[in-house]
Design a protein around this motif. Structure first.
Motif, short mmCIF file in Angstrom:
data_model
loop_
_atom_site.label_atom_id
_atom_site.label_comp_id
_atom_site.label_asym_id
_atom_site.label_seq_id
_atom_site.Cartn_x
_atom_site.Cartn_y
_atom_site.Cartn_z
N HIS A 161 0.65 -1.17 0.21
CA HIS A 161 -0.04 -0.02 -0.11
C HIS A 161 0.82 1.38 0.13
CE1 HIS A 161 -3.29 -2.61 0.32
NE2 HIS A 161 -3.05 -2.85 1.51
N ASN A 162 1.96 1.38 -0.56
CA ASN A 162 2.93 2.51 -0.63
C ASN A 162 2.83 2.62 -2.12
OD1 ASN A 162 4.63 3.30 1.92
ND2 ASN A 162 4.33 1.12 1.76
N GLY A 163 3.34 3.76 -2.45
CA GLY A 163 3.47 4.13 -3.89
C GLY A 163 2.32 5.21 -4.29
N THR A 196 -0.19 -3.38 -4.37
CA THR A 196 -1.13 -4.22 -3.54
C THR A 196 -1.05 -5.75 -3.47
OG1 THR A 196 -2.18 -4.59 -5.70
CG2 THR A 196 -3.17 -2.92 -4.36
N LYS A 197 0.14 -6.19 -4.33
CA LYS A 197 0.52 -7.49 -4.11
C LYS A 197 1.39 -7.85 -2.94
CE LYS A 197 0.88 -8.47 -9.41
NZ LYS A 197 1.83 -9.05 -10.09
N HIS A 198 1.13 -8.80 -2.29
CA HIS A 198 1.80 -9.50 -1.19
C HIS A 198 3.08 -9.72 -1.63
CE1 HIS A 198 -1.35 -9.46 1.59
NE2 HIS A 198 -2.11 -10.14 0.82
N HIS A 199 4.32 -9.58 -0.86
CA HIS A 199 5.62 -9.91 -1.56
C HIS A 199 6.69 -10.10 -0.36
CE1 HIS A 199 5.07 -5.47 -0.54
NE2 HIS A 199 6.17 -5.55 -0.06
N VAL A 200 7.58 -10.61 -0.66
CA VAL A 200 8.87 -10.89 0.25
C VAL A 200 10.13 -9.79 -0.18
CG1 VAL A 200 10.53 -12.60 1.02
CG2 VAL A 200 8.27 -13.17 0.86
N HIS A 228 7.44 -2.09 -8.52
CA HIS A 228 6.61 -1.26 -7.63
C HIS A 228 6.91 0.19 -7.48
CE1 HIS A 228 9.45 -1.37 -4.12
NE2 HIS A 228 9.90 -2.29 -4.92
N ARG A 229 6.25 1.02 -6.97
CA ARG A 229 6.58 2.52 -7.27
C ARG A 229 7.50 2.96 -5.73
NH1 ARG A 229 6.55 5.17 -11.73
NH2 ARG A 229 5.36 6.99 -11.01
N VAL A 230 8.55 3.65 -6.14
CA VAL A 230 9.29 4.13 -4.99
C VAL A 230 9.72 5.66 -5.38
CG1 VAL A 230 10.23 1.88 -4.40
CG2 VAL A 230 11.38 3.31 -5.67
N THR A 239 10.59 9.49 1.27
CA THR A 239 11.05 8.11 0.89
C THR A 239 9.77 7.20 1.54
OG1 THR A 239 12.53 6.17 1.38
CG2 THR A 239 11.91 7.97 3.33
N VAL A 240 9.40 5.89 0.74
CA VAL A 240 8.55 5.17 1.19
C VAL A 240 9.35 4.03 2.25
CG1 VAL A 240 6.97 5.29 -0.66
CG2 VAL A 240 8.78 3.51 -0.88
N GLU A 241 10.86 3.99 2.01
CA GLU A 241 11.53 3.24 2.95
C GLU A 241 11.75 3.81 4.17
OE1 GLU A 241 12.85 2.00 -1.18
OE2 GLU A 241 12.67 3.72 -0.02
N LYS A 242 10.70 3.81 5.16
CA LYS A 242 10.77 4.64 6.35
C LYS A 242 11.19 3.84 7.48
CE LYS A 242 6.24 4.92 5.71
NZ LYS A 242 6.33 4.18 4.26
N SER A 243 11.41 2.40 7.55
CA SER A 243 11.63 1.83 8.72
C SER A 243 12.77 0.87 8.38
CB SER A 243 10.48 1.08 9.26
OG SER A 243 9.85 0.21 8.48
#
Length: 293
Positions: A116-118, A123-127, A178-180, A233-237
């Motif tokens: 749910h970022n971008g 929406t796809k589950h991912h690893v 995906h979108r970043v 950034t979406v890489e927040k953690s």
């Protein structure tokens, strides 16, 4: 079912298990009914294998991001494992588990990190996967400059391609696009512009590795670091891999991170474990992150 000899001591209306003799099975109640788990009687105490207690561990990213296991999952991702990823249960998969494919150890770093970022919803589950070691060495730029930020770098434009090709071969058809939000401009040594980009394989950020910025420019009490410096950034953690097992950060090799530090320097993880920075023309390790779905 084999009988297990259990010694207990009374505590009010509850009983505490003090020791278990046997290597068979035991019963627990999870609030919805009795479950069976396999146990091993080790000289240091009781150990229950994670595989045996999956029926009492919640499905989904929350629970699976909280357990570090470190199990070898084989030399390829199975159809059953891909199904567990796509349906978001992540059954049989935990942080630290890994596949060894064509000599590269690809380790699970987290689950649904980008969900749910971008600007377009992911929406796809991912690893999220991070290789244990560098996938080669390369320069961020041919000269000591961070002009154009990460998107303007030779690393982004060309030097990641060898790693991308190897990763796409190892996980054919399953690398998530995906979108970043990436830095594409630098002014006075600080990020000054950024935009949304399609992403498949990227260098990590300081936040993903350390859990916080270390060298990348932040606020100085006079300006908002997010607007003035464009550090969106979406890489927040921090990735769960590094939160649960900090030893995974240090590989005894230098490797690049994508954060701009100064007009000449990008962030990196030093071979001695220091959070550092290096001149953009240095040829250092490429240890990217990517997602499979």
């Amino acid at each position: 079912m084999a009988t297990i000899s259990v010694q207990t001591k009374k505590f009010a209306d509850l009983e505490a298990i003090l020791s278990v003799t046997g290597t068979e099975q035991m019963l627990i109640h999870d609030g919805n009914g009795v479950k069976v788990i396999t146990v091993k009687n080790l000289h240091k105490g009781l150990q229950a294998d994670i595989d045996a207690i999956q029926n009492v561990i919640a499905d989904g990213a929350g629970a699976h991001n909280s357990i570090y296991r470190g199990k070898n999952l084989g030399t390829s991702v199975t159809a059953e494992q891909y199904k567990a990823i796509s349906d978001g249960t992540f059954a049989g998969l935990y942080v630290g588990d890994y596949w060894v494919i064509s000599g590269v150890t690809y380790r699970i770093a987290g689950f649904d990190y980008y969900l749910h970022n971008g600007d377009t919803d992911t929406t796809k589950h991912h690893v999220v996967i991070v290789p244990d070691e560098n996938m080669g060495s390369a320069q961020m730029n041919t000269t000591n400059t961070t002009t154009g930020g990460y998107v303007g770098s030779a690393m982004y434009k060309a030097n990641l391609n060898a790693a991308k090709t190897k990763i796409k071969s190892a996980f054919s058809g399953h690398v998530l696009s995906h979108r970043v939000y990436l830095t594409n401009a630098v002014s006075n040594g600080a990020p000054s512009g950024g935009a949304w980009f399609d992403s498949e394989v990227e260098l990590m950020t300081e936040r993903m590795v350390y859990g916080c910025p270390v060298h990348s420019p932040m606020g100085d009490g006079q300006k908002d670091p997010w607007s003035a410096m464009h550090n969106y950034t979406v890489e927040k953690s921090q990735l769960p891999l590094f939160a649960l097992n900090p030893a995974a950060i240090a590989t005894r090799y230098d490797y690049w991170l994508r954060d701009v530090v100064t007009a000449a320097v990008f962030a990196l993880v030093n071979d001695d474990g220091l959070a550092g920075g290096g001149n953009a023309s240095y040829s250092l390790g490429v240890r990217p992150a990517f997602c499979i779905c």
